[in-house]
Enzyme design. Structure first.
Site, PDB file in Angstrom:
ATOM      1  N   CYS A 113       0.817  -1.227   0.000  1.00  6.18           N
ATOM      2  CA  CYS A 113       0.000   0.000   0.000  1.00  6.18           C
ATOM      3  C   CYS A 113       0.844   1.266   0.000  1.00  6.18           C
ATOM      4  CB  CYS A 113      -0.942   0.003   1.198  1.00  6.18           C
ATOM      5  SG  CYS A 113      -2.014  -1.423   1.243  1.00  6.18           S
ATOM      6  N   HIS A 249      -3.326   7.067   3.343  1.00  3.08           N
ATOM      7  CA  HIS A 249      -3.728   5.828   2.674  1.00  3.08           C
ATOM      8  C   HIS A 249      -5.134   5.479   3.156  1.00  3.08           C
ATOM      9  CE1 HIS A 249      -4.051   1.857   1.220  1.00  3.08           C
ATOM     10  NE2 HIS A 249      -3.780   1.258   2.369  1.00  3.08           N
ATOM     11  N   ASN A 279     -10.141   0.071  -0.091  1.00  6.38           N
ATOM     12  CA  ASN A 279      -8.677   0.124   0.006  1.00  6.38           C
ATOM     13  C   ASN A 279      -8.100  -0.276  -1.352  1.00  6.38           C
ATOM     14  OD1 ASN A 279      -5.976  -0.261   0.470  1.00  6.38           O
ATOM     15  ND2 ASN A 279      -6.227  -1.526   2.306  1.00  6.38           N
TER      16      ASN A 279
HETATM   17  N1  ACO Z   1     -18.929  -9.125   7.850  1.00  2.00           N
HETATM   18  C1  ACO Z   1     -19.395  -9.557   9.030  1.00  2.00           C
HETATM   19  N2  ACO Z   1     -18.624 -10.054   9.972  1.00  2.00           N
HETATM   20  C2  ACO Z   1     -17.298 -10.113   9.738  1.00  2.00           C
HETATM   21  C3  ACO Z   1     -16.742  -9.684   8.532  1.00  2.00           C
HETATM   22  C4  ACO Z   1     -17.602  -9.178   7.558  1.00  2.00           C
HETATM   23  N3  ACO Z   1     -17.177  -8.740   6.378  1.00  2.00           N
HETATM   24  N4  ACO Z   1     -15.418  -9.870   8.601  1.00  2.00           N
HETATM   25  C5  ACO Z   1     -15.145 -10.392   9.804  1.00  2.00           C
HETATM   26  N5  ACO Z   1     -16.288 -10.550  10.490  1.00  2.00           N
HETATM   27  C6  ACO Z   1     -16.467 -11.088  11.815  1.00  2.00           C
HETATM   28  C7  ACO Z   1     -15.301 -11.929  12.246  1.00  2.00           C
HETATM   29  O1  ACO Z   1     -15.431 -13.241  11.735  1.00  2.00           O
HETATM   30  C8  ACO Z   1     -15.410 -11.870  13.737  1.00  2.00           C
HETATM   31  O2  ACO Z   1     -16.402 -12.779  14.140  1.00  2.00           O
HETATM   32  P1  ACO Z   1     -16.197 -13.721  15.440  1.00  2.00           P
HETATM   33  O3  ACO Z   1     -15.997 -12.758  16.579  1.00  2.00           O
HETATM   34  O4  ACO Z   1     -17.461 -14.508  15.493  1.00  2.00           O
HETATM   35  O5  ACO Z   1     -14.964 -14.525  15.147  1.00  2.00           O
HETATM   36  C9  ACO Z   1     -15.978 -10.471  13.998  1.00  2.00           C
HETATM   37  O6  ACO Z   1     -16.506 -10.008  12.747  1.00  2.00           O
HETATM   38  C10 ACO Z   1     -14.955  -9.488  14.477  1.00  2.00           C
HETATM   39  O7  ACO Z   1     -13.843  -9.593  13.643  1.00  2.00           O
HETATM   40  P2  ACO Z   1     -12.593  -8.740  13.920  1.00  2.00           P
HETATM   41  O8  ACO Z   1     -11.499  -9.143  12.989  1.00  2.00           O
HETATM   42  O9  ACO Z   1     -12.323  -8.718  15.376  1.00  2.00           O
HETATM   43  O10 ACO Z   1     -13.135  -7.280  13.502  1.00  2.00           O
HETATM   44  P3  ACO Z   1     -12.409  -5.912  13.645  1.00  2.00           P
HETATM   45  O11 ACO Z   1     -13.247  -4.999  14.429  1.00  2.00           O
HETATM   46  O12 ACO Z   1     -10.965  -6.033  14.012  1.00  2.00           O
HETATM   47  O13 ACO Z   1     -12.457  -5.379  12.143  1.00  2.00           O
HETATM   48  C11 ACO Z   1     -11.042  -5.202  10.210  1.00  2.00           C
HETATM   49  C12 ACO Z   1     -11.820  -6.138  11.123  1.00  2.00           C
HETATM   50  C13 ACO Z   1     -12.015  -4.251   9.542  1.00  2.00           C
HETATM   51  C14 ACO Z   1     -10.314  -6.027   9.163  1.00  2.00           C
HETATM   52  C15 ACO Z   1     -10.048  -4.388  11.058  1.00  2.00           C
HETATM   53  O14 ACO Z   1      -9.306  -5.241  11.905  1.00  2.00           O
HETATM   54  C16 ACO Z   1      -9.109  -3.608  10.220  1.00  2.00           C
HETATM   55  O15 ACO Z   1      -9.506  -2.714   9.503  1.00  2.00           O
HETATM   56  N6  ACO Z   1      -7.831  -3.882  10.298  1.00  2.00           N
HETATM   57  C17 ACO Z   1      -6.862  -3.190   9.501  1.00  2.00           C
HETATM   58  C18 ACO Z   1      -6.523  -4.044   8.370  1.00  2.00           C
HETATM   59  C19 ACO Z   1      -6.470  -3.309   7.065  1.00  2.00           C
HETATM   60  O16 ACO Z   1      -6.765  -2.151   6.944  1.00  2.00           O
HETATM   61  N7  ACO Z   1      -6.088  -4.082   6.076  1.00  2.00           N
HETATM   62  C20 ACO Z   1      -6.023  -3.592   4.767  1.00  2.00           C
HETATM   63  C21 ACO Z   1      -4.717  -3.873   4.166  1.00  2.00           C
HETATM   64  S1  ACO Z   1      -3.420  -3.199   5.086  1.00  2.00           S
HETATM   65  C22 ACO Z   1      -3.413  -1.632   4.878  1.00  2.00           C
HETATM   66  O17 ACO Z   1      -3.784  -1.169   3.863  1.00  2.00           O
HETATM   67  C23 ACO Z   1      -3.018  -0.861   6.036  1.00  2.00           C
END
Ligand code: ACO
Length: 322
Positions: A113, A249, A279
């Site tokens: 990214c 970003h 993203n």
């Molecule tokens: N819809 C519904 N539920 C979902 C989804 C979805 N699309 N995706 C995950 N869940 C569920 C999970 O399975 C989990 O369920 P469980 O508790 O029964 O196991 C629950 O939601 C919570 O999941 P978490 O991973 O704890 O959710 P979180 O609040 O951390 O959000 C997210 C996840 C959005 C990915 C967040 O961690 C994030 O944004 N992280 C940064 C990663 C990022 O930005 N990556 C992009 C590439 S890197 C970069 O560009 C920086």
């Protein structure tokens, strides 16, 4: 004193739009979950026969027109991307040829990214060293082609696009400071498990999809981006109050809000596209810059901080007068 300055911007987004409601029909998710966790409402996706170079060419044409330059005026092409058309030749050579730019230095680089920030920093060095007068610098990604559309953890996050700038040698101040960083100790938190020299046979199968530890990525991204932003301002002797715009970003609205808060910057001074683009990895910063320029918010001579964070981890910032 020789400076490098952005004289034109452009972006290209593929026609196909996938909303959160469309995704509700593909995986077990909801618009509400995606919006509240990430800020994403819709994203653009390339057609099957569309490639990264196709998008680069279109974004570059717009940037060249806005800078008032012709292909013959350009002497370097650098493209930040994780999703090039081919393993080789590098995608910048394809774009150079398709645009009719005369033979020149042309290469792509991969910093996930952070690819555009790495590419812009590199072009800035070439220009300040007197080895280039006018560079075409692009961040572009066909990241949805790498996405596993049955994995709700990742497929809701990403989108495709290309953002381009023309960076020229100038007597007026443009880019003030660039800071790049990387730390491979985090390589297992965010990666794509296939490459030219590793498990290539898995490409296109269920075993090849984006692997991400979302919560860990989130935590490191917030602290690193806050530090990168402060370092950029401190080393240039620029205060937060002097910043007109932050162009982060666009990975996740909550990461962006946390970074703005650490900088004491109101969200009104942040260019946001994550809701419309998702993203788009290396394309996100140059596309957000172009959005701000074209809707009239970003004006000449304003102070702008661009920053990014991605797989590796890699990170970086560019502080500039536009
Ligand atoms: N819809 C519904 N539920 C979902 C989804 C979805 N699309 N995706 C995950 N869940 C569920 C999970 O399975 C989990 O369920 P469980 O508790 O029964 O196991 C629950 O939601 C919570 O999941 P978490 O991973 O704890 O959710 P979180 O609040 O951390 O959000 C997210 C996840 C959005 C990915 C967040 O961690 C994030 O944004 N992280 C940064 C990663 C990022 O930005 N990556 C992009 C590439 S890197 C970069 O560009 C920086």
């Amino acid at each position: 004193m020789t400076y490098s300055r952005i004289t034109g911007t452009g972006r290209f987004l593929p026609e196909k739009v996938l909303t959160n409601f469309d995704l509700e029909k593909i995986v077990d998710t909801t618009d509400e979950w995606i919006r509240t966790r990430t800020g994403v409402e819709r994203r653009h996706c390339v057609a099957e026969d569309q490639t990264t170079s196709d998008m680069c060419v279109e974004a570059a044409k717009v940037a060249m027109e806005s800078a008032g330059v012709r292909p013959a005026d350009i002497d370097m092409v650098i493209i930040g991307t994780t999703s090039p058309d081919l393993i080789f030749p590098n995608v910048a050579t394809l774009v150079q040829h398709r645009l009719g730019i005369p033979a020149c230095t042309a290469f792509s680089l991969e910093a996930a990214c952070t690819g555009f920030i790495y590419a812009l920093t590199t072009a800035d060095k070439f220009i300040k060293a007197g080895e280039s007068k006018r560079a075409l610098v692009i961040g572009a990604e066909c990241i949805t082609k790498l996405v596993d559309w049955s994995d709700r953890n990742t497929c809701v996050l990403f989108g495709d696009g290309a953002g381009a700038v023309i960076l020229e040698q100038s007597d007026e101040q443009g880019i003030i400071g660039c800071h790049l960083g990387a730390d491979g100790q985090y390589k297992d938190l965010l990666y794509y498990p296939v490459g030219a020299s590793k498990d290539l046979a898995k490409a296109g199968t269920d075993e090849a999809s984006i692997m991400m530890s979302g919560k860990d990525v989130f935590k490191v991204a917030v602290s690193t981006l806050g530090n990168v932003a402060s370092k950029a301002l401190e080393s240039a002797g620029v205060s937060q109050d002097e910043l007109d715009w932050l162009i982060p970003h666009q990975a996740n609205l909550r990461i962006i809000q946390a970074t703005a808060k650490r900088l004491n910057l109101p969200m009104e001074k942040v260019i946001l596209t994550v809701q419309d683009h998702g993203n788009t990895s290396a394309a996100s910063v140059p596309m957000a810059l172009d959005v701000g320029v074209r809707d009239g918010r970003i004006k000449r001579d304003q102070m702008i901080l661009m920053e990014a964070f991605g797989g590796g981890f890699t990170w970086g910032s560019v502080l500039m007068r536009f």
